[in-house]
Design a protein around this motif. Structure first.
Motif, short mmCIF file in Angstrom:
data_model
loop_
_atom_site.label_atom_id
_atom_site.label_comp_id
_atom_site.label_asym_id
_atom_site.label_seq_id
_atom_site.Cartn_x
_atom_site.Cartn_y
_atom_site.Cartn_z
N SER A 11 0.83 -1.21 0.00
CA SER A 11 0.00 0.00 0.00
C SER A 11 0.86 1.25 0.00
N THR A 69 -6.41 -0.50 -5.83
CA THR A 69 -7.78 -0.45 -5.35
C THR A 69 -7.81 0.57 -4.22
N THR A 70 -8.97 0.80 -3.66
CA THR A 70 -9.05 1.76 -2.55
C THR A 70 -8.39 1.22 -1.29
N ARG A 71 -8.24 -0.09 -1.18
CA ARG A 71 -7.69 -0.68 0.04
C ARG A 71 -6.22 -1.10 -0.07
N LYS A 72 -5.81 -1.59 -1.23
CA LYS A 72 -4.43 -2.06 -1.34
C LYS A 72 -3.96 -2.01 -2.79
#
Length: 95
Positions: free
Chosen positions: A18, A52-55
């Motif tokens: 990330s 992605t928004t998370r990772k």
């Protein structure tokens, strides 16, 4: 941003998965991490991460780059270790 710093940031982001994690680890902002990765992606016009928004996950190109830079860094470390030891400097005397 210089390329070596961008590569270091890329390695960190790839390892942590990330931009936020890499930013925290390197003591900078997520925007700085994104800028470094964009810099690396612009030159050969490749995408290094699936985001992605998370990772983030490495693309095939990203995985190849990561493998290459890790191998290069390993060679640099090996060369640095071989050069350790006393350094002797001599200068010829004036005649």
């Amino acid at each position: 941003m210089d390329e070596l710093r961008a590569i270091s940031t890329f390695i960190c982001a790839a390892g942590l998965g990330s931009s936020n994690g890499a930013a925290h680890a390197q003591g900078c902002t997520p925007q700085t991490v994104s800028k470094a990765i964009r810099q690396l992606e612009e030159h050969p016009d490749v995408r290094l991460f699936h985001r992605t928004t998370r990772k983030s996950a490495l693309t095939d190109d990203g995985a190849r780059l990561l493998s290459s830079v890790r191998a290069a860094m390993s060679r640099v470390r090996s060369a640095s270790c071989e050069d350790e030891g006393p350094i002797r400097i001599s200068a010829g005397g004036a005649a």
